[in-house]
Design a protein around this motif. Structure first.
Motif, PDB file in Angstrom:
ATOM      1  N   PHE A 190      -4.110  -0.890  -4.880  1.00  0.00           N
ATOM      2  CA  PHE A 190      -3.995  -2.105  -4.061  1.00  0.00           C
ATOM      3  C   PHE A 190      -5.118  -3.014  -3.985  1.00  0.00           C
ATOM      4  CE2 PHE A 190      -4.349  -4.010   0.252  1.00  0.00           C
ATOM      5  CZ  PHE A 190      -3.369  -4.243   0.707  1.00  0.00           C
ATOM      6  N   ARG A 191      -6.420  -2.439  -4.485  1.00  0.00           N
ATOM      7  CA  ARG A 191      -7.545  -3.367  -4.352  1.00  0.00           C
ATOM      8  C   ARG A 191      -7.420  -4.175  -5.664  1.00  0.00           C
ATOM      9  NH1 ARG A 191     -12.411   0.191  -2.861  1.00  0.00           N
ATOM     10  NH2 ARG A 191     -12.388   0.749  -5.014  1.00  0.00           N
TER      11      ARG A 191
ATOM     12  N   MET B 243       0.722  -1.366  -0.022  1.00  0.00           N
ATOM     13  CA  MET B 243      -0.102   0.037  -0.118  1.00  0.00           C
ATOM     14  C   MET B 243       0.821   1.382  -0.100  1.00  0.00           C
ATOM     15  SD  MET B 243      -2.733   1.209   3.018  1.00  0.00           S
ATOM     16  CE  MET B 243      -2.682   2.943   3.399  1.00  0.00           C
ATOM     17  N   ILE B 244       2.065   1.275   0.675  1.00  0.00           N
ATOM     18  CA  ILE B 244       2.649   2.595   0.762  1.00  0.00           C
ATOM     19  C   ILE B 244       3.661   2.738  -0.294  1.00  0.00           C
ATOM     20  CG2 ILE B 244       4.609   3.603   2.230  1.00  0.00           C
ATOM     21  CD1 ILE B 244       3.619   1.895   4.527  1.00  0.00           C
ATOM     22  N   PHE B 245       3.994   1.414  -0.875  1.00  0.00           N
ATOM     23  CA  PHE B 245       4.998   1.768  -2.188  1.00  0.00           C
ATOM     24  C   PHE B 245       3.683   2.358  -3.273  1.00  0.00           C
ATOM     25  CE2 PHE B 245       7.653  -2.135  -1.294  1.00  0.00           C
ATOM     26  CZ  PHE B 245       8.496  -1.353  -0.489  1.00  0.00           C
ATOM     27  N   TYR B 246       2.646   1.941  -3.371  1.00  0.00           N
ATOM     28  CA  TYR B 246       1.614   2.501  -4.325  1.00  0.00           C
ATOM     29  C   TYR B 246       1.439   4.026  -3.935  1.00  0.00           C
ATOM     30  CZ  TYR B 246       0.263  -1.876  -6.543  1.00  0.00           C
ATOM     31  OH  TYR B 246       0.354  -3.092  -7.231  1.00  0.00           O
TER      32      TYR B 246
ATOM     33  N   GLU C  92      -7.112  -7.739   2.774  1.00  0.00           N
ATOM     34  CA  GLU C  92      -8.378  -6.682   2.407  1.00  0.00           C
ATOM     35  C   GLU C  92      -8.892  -5.989   3.635  1.00  0.00           C
ATOM     36  OE1 GLU C  92      -8.485  -9.852   1.133  1.00  0.00           O
ATOM     37  OE2 GLU C  92      -8.140  -9.604  -1.092  1.00  0.00           O
ATOM     38  N   VAL C  93      -9.220  -6.810   4.747  1.00  0.00           N
ATOM     39  CA  VAL C  93      -9.649  -6.116   5.827  1.00  0.00           C
ATOM     40  C   VAL C  93      -8.510  -5.325   6.754  1.00  0.00           C
ATOM     41  CG1 VAL C  93     -10.722  -6.427   8.326  1.00  0.00           C
ATOM     42  CG2 VAL C  93     -11.251  -7.985   6.174  1.00  0.00           C
TER      43      VAL C  93
ATOM     44  N   TRP D 271      -4.611   6.663  -5.766  1.00  0.00           N
ATOM     45  CA  TRP D 271      -3.728   5.456  -6.337  1.00  0.00           C
ATOM     46  C   TRP D 271      -3.488   4.523  -5.528  1.00  0.00           C
ATOM     47  CZ3 TRP D 271      -4.415   4.368 -11.411  1.00  0.00           C
ATOM     48  CH2 TRP D 271      -4.766   5.650 -12.193  1.00  0.00           C
ATOM     49  N   HIS D 272      -3.247   4.648  -4.443  1.00  0.00           N
ATOM     50  CA  HIS D 272      -2.917   3.519  -3.424  1.00  0.00           C
ATOM     51  C   HIS D 272      -4.091   2.765  -3.367  1.00  0.00           C
ATOM     52  CE1 HIS D 272      -3.525   5.675   0.481  1.00  0.00           C
ATOM     53  NE2 HIS D 272      -4.305   4.599   0.671  1.00  0.00           N
TER      54      HIS D 272
END
Lengths: 544, 429
Positions: free
Chosen positions: A309-310, A101-104, A319-320, A304-305
């Motif tokens: 991510f999704r 997530m952080i990379f995105y 996901e949770v 974008w993250h």
């Protein structure tokens, strides 16, 4: 500081691939570092740039929290540094899914830095390298001139918000002068209006004569036209030649004006100071776009993250976890202004509206609310539209152009007011307005906006620097005038005059003591023009 | 600037509100990374360097830049901490965004969710809960991430050294009742810890003269002398009372209705600094007493209560000084202590003309090394001398007893240098 391990780096490379497929554009090379608390303590005062020059205020910042943002135009805890290659910082113990997530998010920032046109001047250089050179230069100067280097840094920093960032960016984006002549521009715009002023009738006649030349001679029209000009004004060629070689005077860039025109800095024994002033100015210019795109930049990255991510197949099962962290970061606060949440929603809103074709004359011409609600042209251009927004706008334009009533209604936004309940000693928060105009104004008021101060070339002399603060319904912070102008006087080597506007003193007192019942009923303040003079380290004030 | 709380402790209302988009950042917000405070020792060095550098600015003709802000973290049972936070601002030409805001109507913020226009959606206490650690004075709300923890003693040291507050005039050392040192001062014959050779030899000669083994006019032969065990004189370790200055400081303040807000803040922050400075001067040998008054005075146990007590009713200044006199007489403090009394008020007094108050003040002046009165001008009404100021000046005590009594009138919006200047006035010899 150490680089992240190969495992995490592989995850990052996977993220880059997916982000590119989605349309983001950025350089191949990036550097990722693990950052510890101790690193942070040292990095934060240097706005996360490890090679920033040393300055005692930075040391002091380590010892205390941050001051006001207006004074330090950059976030101390930035994750991504806009350098080539881009540098980003990570907590050591993030789990893999969180890193994805952080990379995105980081890639969103890098894409923004490398494509938003307000960053244009930072694209060609590596700022960490420049900063390192600057740091070494300052260290060397310090060994020669001791604490005076720090004074020069201090005094330059006192003016480093008065650099003409927009002028710099607009020069970079000026279209090349193909197809028209600078000589012609100069003749009509400068020569006929300044050097040899013509009457309106003569001016119009000159235009007509030029048009006639074009009709008669086509390609060679300009030469024919100027042959005649040359005959009537033999000095024209010489004047134009001189104008071509004259550097434009930077009125809006106070720091640069001082750098180039200060008699004090020009003395042989003070030449070294110019280098310091220049370093401070460059550093400030580097950070300017960052602070002017906070909401967009964070919104773009959050948008974008979430999206990427999704879609990522590698994080199935988390996901949770993601939802929990993402909601915490991007939820609209009940009261407050979260740039992540606001920017992300605004980008999503713009994409949807553009998809439906709402940014069109056709939609704007609709008057019926029901028709507007049902309007959907299914253009499929939403994605392109937000990419164009991210390329061309800054926070101010972003909010001003796109924050509309539909958006405010959709997300149930409001302007929150606060009043004092004296007997119970509590602040009461209440819903002040749900009007988009007021919400927009509230956000715009929060945005970074340095005062518009220019050099008055008419009244500036070698012994006096004359600055004019253009009135924008806000006074300057009085407490800082002395310090800032003291430094200015030092760098100029002579008297410094600042013209500004202030609220009449009687009213200031009235606003504090008299307590009108209605908070919005207050009359607009009565302004007066005042002139501050800093002479021999003494500040005086007079009414104009 | 208020930093938004990290996201895992999301506030509903009431709670901290952050309307500054620039206060958000990726590292604390996304990655929950906060910077640790460095240990104290690693920092004090730099602080001293910075203060030295700051002192040099004056020589170069520029005003000082570093201010010592302090946060008091009151703790129960007198264990309050004083946190020293050096602050500076880089002075630039910037807009004053809050110029039109009134104290009771601050600027608007963003919001989202339910609620009609005009509906109250939440409340927030005006004064943050003391347990949260926000103090009063400059630096408020800042520095939560990296605070420099120090104690009042360090603050006193900095005040004395950097701000050149005068050192105390010694009122004469007094015998401490509680502190002892151990030294080899007592003599003992026969046995002990260390042979006192000179005393032993003198004793020996005396004994031998008595035994007529030494005759006048002859040089005695040491080998012939008789040595009795009791002639040996030793030094033994003994407990000695320490001779040291010690002080008792009375902090008095008005907590009547008119004192709410800035006046209280100013008085309390000045008292913190005075407390720190005296603590340093007396190397910790100091007792403090705290007294609050409205129409009646009461003594409170600790600084915490003194600091946090909310405003009450009317104002009778005399009551506070009467209580001080009573305590001093009852505990006979005059004999063993240097007594300092510092009093803070907004200058309001129901006792017009000081008929009750002046005799009490004169009584205090008989024993106190210094009585410092701070009047905070609370800005109500036209600029005029306050009641307390008027009767003090009328009584001429300020000129006649200048050695003991000092007055400082502080504007309610005074800044740090002004507060320190005030202290200098109150304590200078």
């Amino acid at each position: 500081m150490q680089l992240i391990d190969q495992h995490a780096k592989a995850i990052m490379e996977g993220c880059k691939e997916r982000a590119r497929q989605a349309g983001l554009r950025f350089d191949d090379e990036t550097l990722e570092y693990v950052v510890t608390n101790r690193d942070l303590l040292e990095l934060a005062p240097k706005v996360m740039i490890p090679t920033m020059y040393d300055y005692w205020v930075h040391d002091l910042e380590v010892l205390k929290g941050r001051g006001r943002y207006e004074l330090y135009p950059s976030n101390p805890y930035e994750t991504v540094i806009n350098t080539r290659p881009a540098i980003s910082y990570y907590n050591d113990n993030n789990p893999d899914w969180l890193n994805v997530m952080i990379f995105y998010h980081v890639l969103g920032h890098i894409d923004f830095f490398q494509n938003n046109l307000f960053f244009r001047h930072t694209w060609d250089d590596d700022f960490t390298g420049q900063a390192l050179a600057a740091k070494r230069a300052i260290a060397r100067l310090r060994s020669e001139h001791g604490r005076w280097v720090d004074y020069v840094i201090e005094f330059s920093r006192g003016l480093d918000n008065l650099v003409d960032f927009h002028g710099l960016v607009s020069d970079l984006h000026r279209a090349p002068q193909d197809g028209w002549s600078g000589r012609l521009d100069w003749y009509f715009d400068v020569f006929l209006q300044g050097a040899r002023p013509a009457t309106v009738a003569d001016y119009v006649q000159e235009i007509e004569r030029y048009n006639q030349c074009v009709r008669d001679h086509g390609q060679t029209a300009e030469d024919v036209f100027f042959r005649d000009v040359q005959r009537r004004h033999p000095e024209f060629a010489a004047l134009y030649d001189k104008a071509l070689h004259r550097k434009p005077v930077q009125r809006r860039d106070v720091l640069r004006y001082i750098l180039e025109h200060s008699p004090f800095l020009d003395r042989e024994e003070n030449k070294w100071m110019q280098q310091v002033v220049q370093i401070v100015r460059q550093t400030s210019l580097y950070f300017q776009p960052q602070i002017r795109t906070k909401i967009m930049n964070e919104g773009w990255s959050s948008y974008w993250h979430e999206k990427l991510f999704r879609q990522d197949d590698r994080i199935a099962g988390h996901e949770v976890d993601f939802a929990r962290v993402n909601a915490a970061v991007t939820a609209m606060p009940r009261v407050g202004l979260n740039p992540y949440a606001l920017g992300m929603r605004l980008f999503a809103f713009i994409e949807e509206a553009a998809d439906q074709g709402r940014y069109s004359r056709e939609f704007l011409a609709l008057l019926d609310a029901e028709d507007r609600r049902r309007f959907d042209r299914q253009t499929g251009r939403g994605r392109d539209y937000i990419f164009a927004v991210r390329e061309n706008l800054n926070d101010h334009l972003f909010v001003r152009n796109f924050l509309e009533q539909d958006f405010v209604d959709r997300h149930r936004l409001f302007v929150a007011g606060r009043r004092l309940d004296q007997p119970r000693l509590v602040w009461q928060w209440y819903v002040k307005s749900r009007d988009a105009g007021q919400y927009k104004q509230m956000v715009l008021d929060q945005l970074y906006h340095p005062p518009h101060i220019t050099v008055d070339l008419e009244r500036t002399r070698p012994e006096t620097l004359y600055l004019v603060h253009h009135h924008e319904a806000k006074p300057l912070v009085r407490d800082y005038l002395h310090g800032a102008l003291l430094g200015c006087e030092f760098l100029w080597g002579g008297k410094v005059v600042l013209e500004t506007s202030e609220v009449k003193a009687a009213e200031r007192a009235g606003a504090v003591n008299g307590r009108p019942d209605d908070d919005d009923g207050a009359a607009p303040p009565d302004w007066e023009r005042v002139r501050y003079t800093m002479h021999e380290r003494k500040l005086s004030r007079e009414l104009i | 600037m208020r930093r938004p709380p990290p996201p895992d402790r999301r506030p509903g209302l009431p709670g901290p509100v952050c309307n500054d988009p620039y206060a958000y950042g990726d590292l604390p917000w996304l990655q929950a990374l906060t910077a640790l405070a460095l240990p104290l020792a690693a920092r004090l060095g730099t602080l001293d360097d910075l203060m030295q550098r700051d002192a040099r600015r004056e020589e170069d003709g520029f005003p000082r830049k570093i201010r010592i802000g302090r946060l008091v973290k009151p703790g129960r049972g007198g264990k309050h901490k004083v946190v020293v936070v050096p602050t500076t601002v880089e002075e630039k030409l910037v807009h004053d965004n809050s110029f039109a805001e009134r104290a009771d109507q601050p600027g608007p913020a963003g919001g989202s969710g339910e609620g009609e226009e005009g509906e109250v959606i939440g409340e927030q206490p005006v004064r943050p809960d003391p347990d949260e650690g926000d103090g009063q004075g400059p630096g408020q709300g800042e520095g939560a991430a990296h605070e420099l923890e120090s104690n009042a003693y360090d603050l006193g040291r900095i005040l004395t050294e950097q701000f050149r507050l005068p050192n105390l005039e010694d009122k004469g050392k007094k015998r401490s009742l509680t502190r002892y040192v151990y030294d080899l001062t007592d003599r003992h014959r026969g046995f002990g810890q260390l042979l006192d050779k000179k005393a032993t030899l003198r004793q020996l000669v005396e004994t031998n003269i008595g035994l007529e083994r030494i005759a006048a006019g002859h040089v005695p032969d040491p080998a012939d002398l008789l040595i009795a065990p009791r002639d040996k004189v030793y030094r033994v370790l003994s407990r000695e009372r320490d001779f040291e200055s010690q002080a008792v400081v009375f902090f008095l303040r008005d907590y009547s209705g008119s004192m709410s807000g800035r006046p209280t803040e100013q008085v309390v922050s000045q008292h913190v600094l005075i407390y720190s400075w005296i603590l340093y001067q007396y190397a910790g040998q100091i007792e403090t007493r705290f007294i609050l008054h409205d129409t009646e005075a009461k003594e409170v146990d600790d600084f915490y209560t003194y600091y946090n007590s909310r405003v009450a009713g009317g104002t009778k200044v005399a009551s506070a000084f009467a209580l001080v006199n009573e305590i001093v007489a009852r505990e006979n403090l005059v004999q063993d202590y240097n007594i300092y009394v510092f009093y803070g008020t907004d200058g309001d007094d129901w006792d017009t003309g000081g008929k009750e108050c002046l005799p009490e003040i004169e009584a205090v002046l008989r024993y106190a090394a210094r009585l410092g009165i701070t009047i905070v001008d609370n800005g109500y009404g036209p600029a005029r001398d306050s009641e307390v100021q008027k009767y003090l000046q009328a009584s001429q005590l300020l000129t006649q007893r200048r050695d003991r009594l000092r007055l400082d009138v502080l504007p309610a919006d005074a800044d740090e240098p002004r507060v320190i200047e005030g202290i200098r006035q109150l304590i200078s010899p």
